[in-house]
Design a protein around this motif. Structure first.
Motif, PDB file in Angstrom:
ATOM      1  N   ASN A 219       0.843  -1.194   0.000  1.00 41.17           N
ATOM      2  CA  ASN A 219       0.000   0.000   0.000  1.00 41.17           C
ATOM      3  C   ASN A 219       0.885   1.252   0.000  1.00 41.17           C
ATOM      4  OD1 ASN A 219       0.907   0.307   2.634  1.00 41.17           O
ATOM      5  ND2 ASN A 219      -0.928  -0.603   3.535  1.00 41.17           N
ATOM      6  N   SER A 220       0.253   2.401   0.053  1.00 42.68           N
ATOM      7  CA  SER A 220       1.002   3.653  -0.033  1.00 42.68           C
ATOM      8  C   SER A 220       1.964   3.830   1.140  1.00 42.68           C
ATOM      9  CB  SER A 220       0.030   4.837  -0.090  1.00 42.68           C
ATOM     10  OG  SER A 220      -0.885   4.791   0.992  1.00 42.68           O
ATOM     11  N   LEU A 221       1.597   3.301   2.321  1.00 41.09           N
ATOM     12  CA  LEU A 221       2.480   3.422   3.471  1.00 41.09           C
ATOM     13  C   LEU A 221       3.757   2.612   3.261  1.00 41.09           C
ATOM     14  CD1 LEU A 221       2.732   4.720   6.249  1.00 41.09           C
ATOM     15  CD2 LEU A 221       1.617   2.721   7.230  1.00 41.09           C
ATOM     16  N   THR A 222       3.637   1.458   2.587  1.00 41.74           N
ATOM     17  CA  THR A 222       4.817   0.639   2.280  1.00 41.74           C
ATOM     18  C   THR A 222       5.793   1.423   1.422  1.00 41.74           C
ATOM     19  OG1 THR A 222       3.284  -1.246   2.196  1.00 41.74           O
ATOM     20  CG2 THR A 222       5.551  -1.637   1.514  1.00 41.74           C
ATOM     21  N   TYR A 223       5.274   2.091   0.389  1.00 39.28           N
ATOM     22  CA  TYR A 223       6.139   2.885  -0.484  1.00 39.28           C
ATOM     23  C   TYR A 223       6.813   4.019   0.297  1.00 39.28           C
ATOM     24  CZ  TYR A 223       4.676   0.682  -4.870  1.00 39.28           C
ATOM     25  OH  TYR A 223       4.482  -0.211  -5.891  1.00 39.28           O
ATOM     26  N   SER A 224       6.056   4.680   1.178  1.00 39.54           N
ATOM     27  CA  SER A 224       6.635   5.814   1.914  1.00 39.54           C
ATOM     28  C   SER A 224       7.749   5.352   2.849  1.00 39.54           C
ATOM     29  CB  SER A 224       5.547   6.544   2.707  1.00 39.54           C
ATOM     30  OG  SER A 224       5.109   5.792   3.824  1.00 39.54           O
ATOM     31  N   VAL A 225       7.599   4.155   3.414  1.00 35.46           N
ATOM     32  CA  VAL A 225       8.642   3.610   4.289  1.00 35.46           C
ATOM     33  C   VAL A 225       9.910   3.333   3.483  1.00 35.46           C
ATOM     34  CG1 VAL A 225       9.281   1.604   5.667  1.00 35.46           C
ATOM     35  CG2 VAL A 225       7.061   2.668   6.012  1.00 35.46           C
ATOM     36  N   LEU A 226       9.751   2.756   2.284  1.00 34.60           N
ATOM     37  CA  LEU A 226      10.907   2.496   1.426  1.00 34.60           C
ATOM     38  C   LEU A 226      11.582   3.801   1.003  1.00 34.60           C
ATOM     39  CD1 LEU A 226       9.723  -0.399  -0.914  1.00 34.60           C
ATOM     40  CD2 LEU A 226      11.627  -0.472   0.695  1.00 34.60           C
ATOM     41  N   ILE A 227      10.782   4.794   0.668  1.00 35.31           N
ATOM     42  CA  ILE A 227      11.336   6.089   0.251  1.00 35.31           C
ATOM     43  C   ILE A 227      12.182   6.685   1.374  1.00 35.31           C
ATOM     44  CG2 ILE A 227      10.702   8.465  -0.335  1.00 35.31           C
ATOM     45  CD1 ILE A 227       8.206   7.241  -1.757  1.00 35.31           C
ATOM     46  N   ARG A 228      11.712   6.517   2.602  1.00 37.59           N
ATOM     47  CA  ARG A 228      12.472   7.012   3.748  1.00 37.59           C
ATOM     48  C   ARG A 228      13.872   6.403   3.787  1.00 37.59           C
ATOM     49  NH1 ARG A 228      10.778   5.758  10.044  1.00 37.59           N
ATOM     50  NH2 ARG A 228      12.685   6.535  11.021  1.00 37.59           N
ATOM     51  N   GLY A 229      13.953   5.095   3.557  1.00 35.12           N
ATOM     52  CA  GLY A 229      15.251   4.432   3.564  1.00 35.12           C
ATOM     53  C   GLY A 229      16.137   4.884   2.424  1.00 35.12           C
ATOM     54  N   VAL A 230      15.557   5.080   1.234  1.00 37.67           N
ATOM     55  CA  VAL A 230      16.338   5.488   0.058  1.00 37.67           C
ATOM     56  C   VAL A 230      16.899   6.896   0.249  1.00 37.67           C
ATOM     57  CG1 VAL A 230      16.195   6.021  -2.403  1.00 37.67           C
ATOM     58  CG2 VAL A 230      15.096   3.959  -1.514  1.00 37.67           C
ATOM     59  N   PHE A 231      16.070   7.815   0.739  1.00 34.69           N
ATOM     60  CA  PHE A 231      16.554   9.179   0.963  1.00 34.69           C
ATOM     61  C   PHE A 231      17.587   9.219   2.083  1.00 34.69           C
ATOM     62  CE2 PHE A 231      12.799  10.883  -1.368  1.00 34.69           C
ATOM     63  CZ  PHE A 231      13.497  11.757  -2.198  1.00 34.69           C
ATOM     64  N   ARG A 232      17.429   8.348   3.064  1.00 33.56           N
ATOM     65  CA  ARG A 232      18.424   8.311   4.135  1.00 33.56           C
ATOM     66  C   ARG A 232      19.790   7.897   3.602  1.00 33.56           C
ATOM     67  NH1 ARG A 232      17.098   5.153   9.653  1.00 33.56           N
ATOM     68  NH2 ARG A 232      15.744   6.963   9.913  1.00 33.56           N
ATOM     69  N   LYS A 233      19.796   7.058   2.581  1.00 35.32           N
ATOM     70  CA  LYS A 233      21.052   6.643   1.948  1.00 35.32           C
ATOM     71  C   LYS A 233      21.572   7.698   0.967  1.00 35.32           C
ATOM     72  CE  LYS A 233      21.647   2.489   3.711  1.00 35.32           C
ATOM     73  NZ  LYS A 233      22.845   2.127   4.505  1.00 35.32           N
ATOM     74  N   GLY A 234      20.790   8.741   0.721  1.00 30.64           N
ATOM     75  CA  GLY A 234      21.233   9.813  -0.156  1.00 30.64           C
ATOM     76  C   GLY A 234      20.996   9.580  -1.631  1.00 30.64           C
ATOM     77  N   ASP A 235      20.197   8.571  -1.984  1.00 27.62           N
ATOM     78  CA  ASP A 235      19.914   8.274  -3.395  1.00 27.62           C
ATOM     79  C   ASP A 235      18.678   9.074  -3.818  1.00 27.62           C
ATOM     80  OD1 ASP A 235      19.580   7.246  -5.904  1.00 27.62           O
ATOM     81  OD2 ASP A 235      19.789   5.139  -5.312  1.00 27.62           O
ATOM     82  N   VAL A 236      18.905  10.333  -4.195  1.00 35.01           N
ATOM     83  CA  VAL A 236      17.795  11.238  -4.492  1.00 35.01           C
ATOM     84  C   VAL A 236      17.047  10.799  -5.748  1.00 35.01           C
ATOM     85  CG1 VAL A 236      17.165  13.639  -4.945  1.00 35.01           C
ATOM     86  CG2 VAL A 236      19.052  13.118  -3.391  1.00 35.01           C
ATOM     87  N   ALA A 237      17.809  10.363  -6.766  1.00 44.20           N
ATOM     88  CA  ALA A 237      17.180   9.993  -8.037  1.00 44.20           C
ATOM     89  C   ALA A 237      16.194   8.842  -7.847  1.00 44.20           C
ATOM     90  CB  ALA A 237      18.251   9.608  -9.054  1.00 44.20           C
ATOM     91  N   TYR A 238      16.639   7.775  -7.164  1.00 43.94           N
ATOM     92  CA  TYR A 238      15.755   6.626  -6.963  1.00 43.94           C
ATOM     93  C   TYR A 238      14.616   6.983  -6.006  1.00 43.94           C
ATOM     94  CZ  TYR A 238      14.274   1.788  -6.413  1.00 43.94           C
ATOM     95  OH  TYR A 238      13.542   0.628  -6.417  1.00 43.94           O
ATOM     96  N   GLY A 239      14.912   7.849  -5.021  1.00 47.53           N
ATOM     97  CA  GLY A 239      13.865   8.283  -4.109  1.00 47.53           C
ATOM     98  C   GLY A 239      12.766   9.034  -4.837  1.00 47.53           C
ATOM     99  N   THR A 240      13.168   9.884  -5.795  1.00 43.77           N
ATOM    100  CA  THR A 240      12.182  10.625  -6.589  1.00 43.77           C
ATOM    101  C   THR A 240      11.355   9.679  -7.450  1.00 43.77           C
ATOM    102  OG1 THR A 240      13.734  12.489  -6.642  1.00 43.77           O
ATOM    103  CG2 THR A 240      11.898  12.528  -8.218  1.00 43.77           C
ATOM    104  N   GLU A 241      12.021   8.656  -7.998  1.00 43.58           N
ATOM    105  CA  GLU A 241      11.312   7.656  -8.818  1.00 43.58           C
ATOM    106  C   GLU A 241      10.271   6.915  -7.982  1.00 43.58           C
ATOM    107  OE1 GLU A 241      12.384   3.452 -11.057  1.00 43.58           O
ATOM    108  OE2 GLU A 241      13.961   4.982 -10.882  1.00 43.58           O
ATOM    109  N   LEU A 242      10.644   6.537  -6.765  1.00 38.84           N
ATOM    110  CA  LEU A 242       9.695   5.853  -5.884  1.00 38.84           C
ATOM    111  C   LEU A 242       8.548   6.775  -5.480  1.00 38.84           C
ATOM    112  CD1 LEU A 242      11.967   3.745  -3.489  1.00 38.84           C
ATOM    113  CD2 LEU A 242      10.335   2.876  -5.168  1.00 38.84           C
ATOM    114  N   MET A 243       8.835   8.064  -5.340  1.00 39.01           N
ATOM    115  CA  MET A 243       7.773   9.010  -5.004  1.00 39.01           C
ATOM    116  C   MET A 243       6.723   9.068  -6.111  1.00 39.01           C
ATOM    117  SD  MET A 243       9.946  12.083  -3.181  1.00 39.01           S
ATOM    118  CE  MET A 243       8.715  13.306  -3.525  1.00 39.01           C
ATOM    119  N   GLU A 244       7.173   9.010  -7.363  1.00 39.70           N
ATOM    120  CA  GLU A 244       6.224   8.997  -8.483  1.00 39.70           C
ATOM    121  C   GLU A 244       5.323   7.761  -8.406  1.00 39.70           C
ATOM    122  OE1 GLU A 244       5.690  11.437 -10.516  1.00 39.70           O
ATOM    123  OE2 GLU A 244       7.288  12.601  -9.561  1.00 39.70           O
ATOM    124  N   LYS A 245       5.921   6.620  -8.040  1.00 42.79           N
ATOM    125  CA  LYS A 245       5.124   5.393  -7.895  1.00 42.79           C
ATOM    126  C   LYS A 245       4.140   5.527  -6.733  1.00 42.79           C
ATOM    127  CE  LYS A 245       8.560   2.243  -9.887  1.00 42.79           C
ATOM    128  NZ  LYS A 245       9.417   1.063  -9.653  1.00 42.79           N
TER     129      LYS A 245
END
Length: 678
Positions: A219-245
């Motif tokens: 669900n949407s909460l699952t995606y937001s949790v993953l985005i949190r981890g990606v941004f914490r690692k500093g991967d802005v590009a992939y974090g932005t891609e996940l935000m679109e999803k």
């Protein structure tokens, strides 16, 4: 039982013979209540116990009653146990609730499956996952067919993840599957969040792929949790891609609105926490989540998150975007922004927001009003501060005298506008708002700070003559300090020794402390000593502040021997001393060049059972460094560590200065030798 459980290294409850439940519930045996009711009247006693636990909130009385009943042949049932467990949890006695559930299992009082799940859910409120899981294991020992509910499993997994025991949470995940309880999106999201917290992004994505393979849609909460981890690692590009999803997921799937709101809030919190504020502003401008999240909620949460991150200017930008779309911020959010702007020096922007807020009915809280007028007065813009005052006075049901007092206190921060103080006093009288003693004390204090002692004395005279309310001890103390600050020592002592007693006021320790501080500050040590003796003769007990003022004053005036004598004869026998007193003595000894005496004094304190704080040690270490005594400085640090204290940031800065001075001396000597060709 499945071998997963033994790996958790949690001891299981040993098998025990059936023991009457009464043995565990209480050790006392009060007389039986309502002896006219037989113990076989189970509905009556069940209701009685339940009422004691719920209506009367007296779980101890319920336990005593149950104990007495059991001694007379009563057999408790699951309803009695449930009442007791709920009452203990309501009383925040979770450890006892866990213990009593375990004891009931030992005595073979085993509730049905539904009651077990209800009680486990109640025990989970304790946030003690190990204890709760121990109860579940013990329950499975006596009731192997029992399966905890999916909600209970999810909550337990979440608690283990919060405790950073994701390994246990994952094994529990496998165990629930082995018991036939299949995980849902909440289970996977909770476990993914656990791995994100500990920084294991690889396992988190493996779980994400696994849940889709198992037919569980994230669900949407699952995606937001993953985005949190990606941004914490500093991967802005992939974090932005996940935000679109995430936005697509929110728009395409009709998830529970609460889930979408939680996902959005989690995302915004993550972006603010990791410093991606531009992404927050981009979301505020485009609102890519569409109608899946209430726009008012979205804007409100962005403002809240930005304020918590200290980005109050950014929060005001979100307010601008919000109002352009026809939404109004909540009064709480608006107060928070204005308050934060004032605290970080943006009071002009805060005032602009204040004016804009008036258009939609904004009413600042009293505390926000205080911070705003203080900020404007520090900027010497009393005209704007006066407008804020006038607006507050027009509010309904406001304590007008208190509003005036807050403004007067803010004016005192300017130190250069006595006319405005008098104007406000006149304004109060014209508006039929009678100044109270706090108002007049504030005005007198303002005049004294500005060096306008004659105006202060005029206000005091009017108070004494009955034109205003009568003065109090604070009034006289303020005037005395003002007189001392301008060098009118004899007048100050006259007010202290003659005027105050004539008006029925007996100076207290606070007044004497203020006078002593003023006398030492103006280099009137002999008068200060006389005032101290007078204080003692009047029966006023000195406190540690008094001692610190006297010691510091004597040391500052070069009377080191008198300070040492005061310590030996007065302070130490009275046992009224604290870290401020120790610091004053050590500072005085060091400034007088008595480094060895300061060390001896520090060590004598420790030998006498006193534990000086880090400030006292830093004073002596700093003096050692100034003298270039590197060995002695590190020796003091060693003694400090023996007494349970560790160097703080100030200590390390002092030592760094020592090594820097040593390097400079070495370089200077080296340059001199080279210039001489040596």
């Amino acid at each position: 039982m499945n071998m997963i459980l033994p790996k958790l290294k949690l001891s299981s409850l040993p098998k025990s013979p059936t023991i009457p439940l009464t043995f565990y519930f209480s050790t006392s045996s009060p007389p039986l209540y309502h002896q006219q009711q037989p113990t076989t009247n189970k509905p009556y006693w069940t209701n009685k116990i339940h009422n004691l636990c719920t209506k009367h909130r007296d779980v101890d009385e319920a336990l005593r009653l149950l104990d007495t009943l059991c001694l007379h042949g009563y057999h408790p049932d699951s309803l009695n146990l449930s009442s007791i467990i709920h009452a203990l949890c309501d009383s925040n006695r979770f450890a006892e609730a866990h213990h009593r559930f375990l004891l009931s299992l030992s005595s073979r009082l085993i509730p049905d499956e539904r009651t077990c799940n209800v009680l486990i859910a109640r025990l989970l409120h304790s946030k003690a996952p190990y204890s709760t899981f121990h109860v579940i294991r013990s329950l499975l020992d006596v009731k192997p067919e029992f399966v905890p509910s999916l909600t209970n499993f999810n909550r337990l997994i979440d608690q283990f993840c919060t405790d950073l025991r994701v390994d246990i949470a994952h094994r529990l995940f496998f165990y629930m599957k082995s018991k036939g309880q299949f995980p849902n999106a909440v289970t996977y999201t909770t476990l993914i969040k656990g791995y994100i917290i500990i920084g294991d992004l690889g396992v988190a994505f493996k779980l994400f792929d696994e849940m889709r393979d198992c037919g569980v849609f994230p669900n949407s909460l699952t995606y937001s949790v993953l985005i949190r981890g990606v941004f914490r690692k500093g991967d802005v590009a992939y974090g932005t891609e996940l935000m679109e999803k995430l936005w697509e997921r929110m728009k395409d799937e009709k998830d529970d609105p609460a889930v979408n709101a939680a996902a959005f809030a989690n995302l915004i919190d993550c972006l603010c926490r990791e410093g991606y504020f531009n992404e927050v502003f981009r979301i505020a401008e485009s609102m890519p989540q569409g109608k899946s999240v209430s726009e008012k909620f979205a804007y409100g949460h962005m403002i809240d998150a930005l304020c918590r991150a200290g980005r109050n200017h950014g929060a005001s930008r979100v307010v601008y975007l919000m109002r352009k779309k026809g939404f109004l911020p909540s009064l709480v959010s608006y107060n928070c922004i204005i308050h934060g702007l004032c605290k970080e020096g943006g009071c002009m922007r805060a005032y602009q927001l204040f004016e804009e807020g008036i258009e939609f009915g904004y009413l600042p809280s009293e505390h926000t009003y205080k911070v705003l007028v203080e900020g404007l007065c520090r900027e010497s813009d009393f005209h704007k501060a006066r407008q804020v005052l006038n607006f507050m006075l027009n509010k309904k049901d406001v304590e007008r005298t208190r509003i005036y007092n807050i403004y007067l206190r803010a004016l005192c921060l300017m130190n250069n506008n006595p006319t405005e103080l008098l104007n406000i006093l006149v304004s109060m009288l014209q508006n039929q708002c009678q100044p109270d003693v706090v108002t007049l004390n504030t005005v007198i204090n303002g005049f004294c700070k500005m060096g306008r002692i004659e105006e202060a004395l005029k206000v005091l005279s009017d108070m004494i003559n009955g034109k205003f309310c009568a003065p109090d001890v604070v009034t006289f103390t303020t005037v005395v300090c003002g007189l001392l600050n301008v060098g009118r020592t004899q007048e100050a002592l006259d007010v202290l020794n003659r005027v105050m007693p004539e008006r029925g006021f007996r100076p207290g320790v606070v007044t004497y402390n203020a006078v002593l501080h003023g006398l030492f500050k103006t280099q009137h040590g002999n008068e200060a000593t006389g005032v101290f003796n007078c204080m003692v003769n009047e029966g006023v007990t000195a406190n540690s502040t008094t001692c610190a003022i006297v010691v510091d004053g004597l040391c500052q005036s070069g009377q080191i021997e008198e300070a040492k004598k005061f310590w030996d004869d007065v302070i130490w026998p009275s046992q009224i001393h604290d870290d401020f007193v120790y610091a004053a003595i050590l500072k005085g000894l060091c400034h007088a060049g008595n480094f060895n005496q300061s060390c001896h004094f520090l060590y004598e304190l420790v030998d006498s059972g006193v534990t000086p704080n880090i400030v006292s040690y830093n004073i002596v270490i700093d003096e050692a460094c100034k003298l270039g005594f590197k060995k002695e400085a590190y020796q003091i640090i060693g003694e400090m560590r023996k007494n349970g204290l560790e160097p703080d940031a100030v200590t390390w800065r002092i030592l760094e200065k020592l090594h820097g001075d040593v390097r400079k001396t070495f370089c200077a000597d080296d340059s001199l030798l080279k210039s001489r060709g040596l």
